[in-house]
Design a protein around this motif. Structure first.
Motif, mmCIF file in Angstrom:
data_model
loop_
_atom_site.group_PDB
_atom_site.id
_atom_site.type_symbol
_atom_site.label_atom_id
_atom_site.label_comp_id
_atom_site.label_asym_id
_atom_site.label_seq_id
_atom_site.Cartn_x
_atom_site.Cartn_y
_atom_site.Cartn_z
ATOM 1 N N ASP A 187 0.831 -1.210 0.000
ATOM 2 C CA ASP A 187 0.000 0.000 0.000
ATOM 3 C C ASP A 187 0.867 1.263 0.000
ATOM 4 O O ASP A 187 0.593 2.212 -0.748
ATOM 5 C CB ASP A 187 -0.937 0.017 1.206
ATOM 6 N N LYS A 245 2.467 1.786 -3.371
ATOM 7 C CA LYS A 245 1.492 2.352 -4.310
ATOM 8 C C LYS A 245 1.333 3.857 -4.057
ATOM 9 O O LYS A 245 1.281 4.652 -4.991
ATOM 10 C CB LYS A 245 0.130 1.660 -4.158
ATOM 11 N N GLU A 246 1.260 4.213 -2.787
ATOM 12 C CA GLU A 246 1.106 5.630 -2.429
ATOM 13 C C GLU A 246 2.342 6.434 -2.862
ATOM 14 O O GLU A 246 2.211 7.540 -3.406
ATOM 15 C CB GLU A 246 0.888 5.779 -0.917
ATOM 16 N N GLN A 251 2.135 6.850 -6.605
ATOM 17 C CA GLN A 251 1.143 7.868 -6.951
ATOM 18 C C GLN A 251 1.676 9.277 -6.636
ATOM 19 O O GLN A 251 1.471 10.213 -7.420
ATOM 20 C CB GLN A 251 -0.163 7.614 -6.202
ATOM 21 N N CYS A 252 2.368 9.411 -5.517
ATOM 22 C CA CYS A 252 2.945 10.719 -5.163
ATOM 23 C C CYS A 252 4.004 11.138 -6.185
ATOM 24 O O CYS A 252 4.065 12.306 -6.588
ATOM 25 C CB CYS A 252 3.554 10.677 -3.764
#
Length: 120
Positions: free
Chosen positions: A21, A24-25, A28-29
């Motif tokens: 998780d 993924k974050e 995305q950032c």
């Protein structure tokens, strides 16, 4: 021990899930940062283009205003010079008339006085 191992397996899955998780974050950032950088660069380029156009427009207006001022100056100078020339011609004319009148003021001859006065 089997119970504790099962708890550790669950904990491990939670760590892996949490790690996934977070990755993924992070991804995305990073994508958001790249997108923001592109957007900011585009905004800078756009503002540079707009300011260049504004500067060019102001320079064109400046040139136009200068041209109009110079044209107006030339017109006013030409008009003033024409007026001065007209006044100087009038002065010459009046001086000539004055030269004609001057002898009449000093004459004692009545016939000459009225004869010349009729021609003035």
């Amino acid at each position: 021990m089997a119970k504790k191992q099962e708890e550790l397996k669950i904990k491990k899955r939670n760590f892996i899930q949490k790690t996934t998780d977070l990755k993924k974050e992070v991804h995305q950032c990073k994508k958001a940062v790249v997108s923001f950088e592109r957007s900011a660069q585009a905004a800078v380029e756009n503002s540079d283009r707009i300011f260049t156009e504004i500067i060019r427009s102001i320079q064109n207006i400046r040139a136009e205003v200068r041209k109009k001022i110079r044209a107006q100056k030339h017109k006013e100078v030409r008009d003033a010079e024409n007026h001065i020339q007209m006044l100087e011609q009038e002065i010459v004319k009046l001086q000539k008339e004055n030269c004609k009148v001057e002898p009449l003021l000093r004459t004692e001859n009545h016939v000459y006085f009225f004869k010349v006065l009729k021609n003035i």
